[in-house]
Design an enzyme around this catalytic site. Structure first.
Site, PDB file in Angstrom:
ATOM      1  N   HIS A  43       0.867  -1.178   0.000  1.00 42.67           N
ATOM      2  CA  HIS A  43       0.000   0.000   0.000  1.00 42.67           C
ATOM      3  C   HIS A  43       0.909   1.235   0.000  1.00 42.67           C
ATOM      4  O   HIS A  43       1.850   1.314   0.810  1.00 42.67           O
ATOM      5  CB  HIS A  43      -0.857   0.052   1.251  1.00 42.67           C
ATOM      6  N   GLU A  58      -2.016   6.113  -0.572  1.00 41.53           N
ATOM      7  CA  GLU A  58      -3.459   6.119  -0.257  1.00 41.53           C
ATOM      8  C   GLU A  58      -3.729   7.434   0.499  1.00 41.53           C
ATOM      9  O   GLU A  58      -4.387   8.326  -0.003  1.00 41.53           O
ATOM     10  CB  GLU A  58      -3.819   4.898   0.596  1.00 41.53           C
TER      11      GLU A  58
HETATM   12  N1  ADE Z   1      -5.981  -2.605   5.922  1.00 41.73           N
HETATM   13  C1  ADE Z   1      -7.220  -2.886   5.511  1.00 41.73           C
HETATM   14  N2  ADE Z   1      -7.661  -1.942   4.670  1.00 41.73           N
HETATM   15  C2  ADE Z   1      -6.655  -1.048   4.520  1.00 41.73           C
HETATM   16  C3  ADE Z   1      -6.475   0.150   3.777  1.00 41.73           C
HETATM   17  N3  ADE Z   1      -7.437   0.657   2.994  1.00 41.73           N
HETATM   18  N4  ADE Z   1      -5.298   0.801   3.888  1.00 41.73           N
HETATM   19  C4  ADE Z   1      -4.337   0.336   4.682  1.00 41.73           C
HETATM   20  N5  ADE Z   1      -4.450  -0.777   5.405  1.00 41.73           N
HETATM   21  C5  ADE Z   1      -5.592  -1.478   5.328  1.00 41.73           C
HETATM   22 ZN    ZN Z   2      -6.080  -2.130   1.264  1.00 35.72          ZN
END
Ligand code: ADE
Ligand code: ZN
Length: 334
Positions: free
Chosen positions: A195, A198
């Protein structure tokens, strides 16, 4: 295509946290089964708590609800329930994220988690079939040493786990700290994703690419803030697993109508569409496709191209990919 045909468009889901498929009804069912006390009196009360101000706010509830997952059967039931739902959403291949440390930190053995999930995924026969793989995510807001230990603990299960990822609270937890554990995962032949971008800045995406050596970026919507990063991602055809409903529910984006997905596509990025935590964010992956048409006015050709990207960006064999792309072409011309 009517809404149901669009929902059932053949696709791969590449960004799905299995713990994020824990529907409120199942939370209550498992709480009863395991004698866990919940801070909510009813399913409706719990649903009302699904109003998030940001990612950390969501994560508080997401981790709290996991307290009901105790036994191998619980993990198997969770995975089986997801696959039954996924069948009606056109999912033909899924790379399922799970968070080992969210369970081992509560005293649940990692074997209970992995074996339960694998058994649940293998127990459901859908028509057409769904191929499911597992990716273990390290929690970036916990110590690096714990991630290293988790990788060691996963070693006996490397035949059941195809890769590692990085998730949880992003801002203040740059990916570079996890360089050595990702290097070890790559040496062990695992796929690597993370990730990034975000809530966190474009620098985190650079770091995930250059320091962790990731093959795909999970989310990555903030890549649009950096022309040089867009250039890198598009030149190298690095996939970004976008989760539009998640971005709205976690207030990274105001509404679906102003989601930057069209700009990402215009910039030449290789994007896929995913649900992230569908029990919390208002829809499974087929529902996301329908919402993109209804609320973002995304044309059908673009939706089909996004479904195609999902197979191209997946970690399946080239034979399987060719087969699934054929199924998509047949469905979209019918
Ligand atoms: N764990 C579950 N959903 C998540 C997200 N959107 N961003 C980071 N960690 C997560
Ligand atoms: Zn995620």
């Amino acid at each position: 295509m009517d809404a149901n045909q669009l929902r059932r468009l053949p696709k791969a889901e590449l960004h799905l946290h299995i713990e994020g498929t824990l529907e409120p009804e199942m939370v209550f069912e498992l709480a009863r089964r395991n004698d866990v006390r919940l801070p909510y009196a009813t399913v409706a009360d719990l649903r009302r708590a699904h109003a998030f101000s940001d990612l950390p706010h969501f994560l508080d509830l997401y981790y709290a609800c996991m307290a009901v997952l105790q036994t191998e059967d619980d993990f198997a039931d969770l995975a089986a329930a997801y696959l039954r739902t996924a069948a009606a959403q056109g999912v033909r291949h899924v790379e399922v994220f799970f968070d080992p440390q969210a369970h081992t930190s509560r005293g649940i053995p990692i074997a209970t988690v992995v074996q339960g999930l694998r058994r649940g995924l293998d127990s459901v026969r859908t028509e057409p079939a769904i191929h499911a793989d597992l990716i273990a995510c390290f929690l970036r807001d916990r110590p690096v040493a714990e991630a290293e230990q988790t990788l060691d603990d996963l070693a006996p299960f490397f035949d059941s786990v195809i890769g590692v990822g990085l998730d949880s609270a992003e801002v203040g937890f740059p990916p570079g700290q996890f360089a050595s554990v990702f290097a070890r995962a790559r040496e062990a032949g695992l796929h690597v994703v993370a990730h990034a971008g975000e809530e966190g800045p474009p620098d985190y995406i650079w770091e995930a690419l250059d320091v962790l050596g990731i093959e795909r970026v999970d989310h990555g919507i903030r890549a649009l803030e950096s022309a040089s990063l867009i250039e890198r991602l598009s030149t190298d055809r690095i996939p970004l697993t976008a989760c539009p409903l998640s971005n709205v529910r976690l207030r990274c984006v105001d509404t679906l109508g102003v989601h930057p997905l069209p700009a990402m596509l215009d910039a030449g990025l290789m994007v896929t569409i995913n649900s992230d935590d569908p029990a919390y964010f208002g829809g499974y992956v087929g529902d996301v496709f329908v919402a993109l048409r209804d609320e973002l006015a995304l044309p059908e050709e673009q939706l089909i191209a996004l479904a195609r990207n999902s197979f191209t960006a997946s970690f399946i064999s080239s034979e399987e990919r060719a087969l699934l792309l054929e199924q998509l072409a047949a469905h979209s011309s019918s």
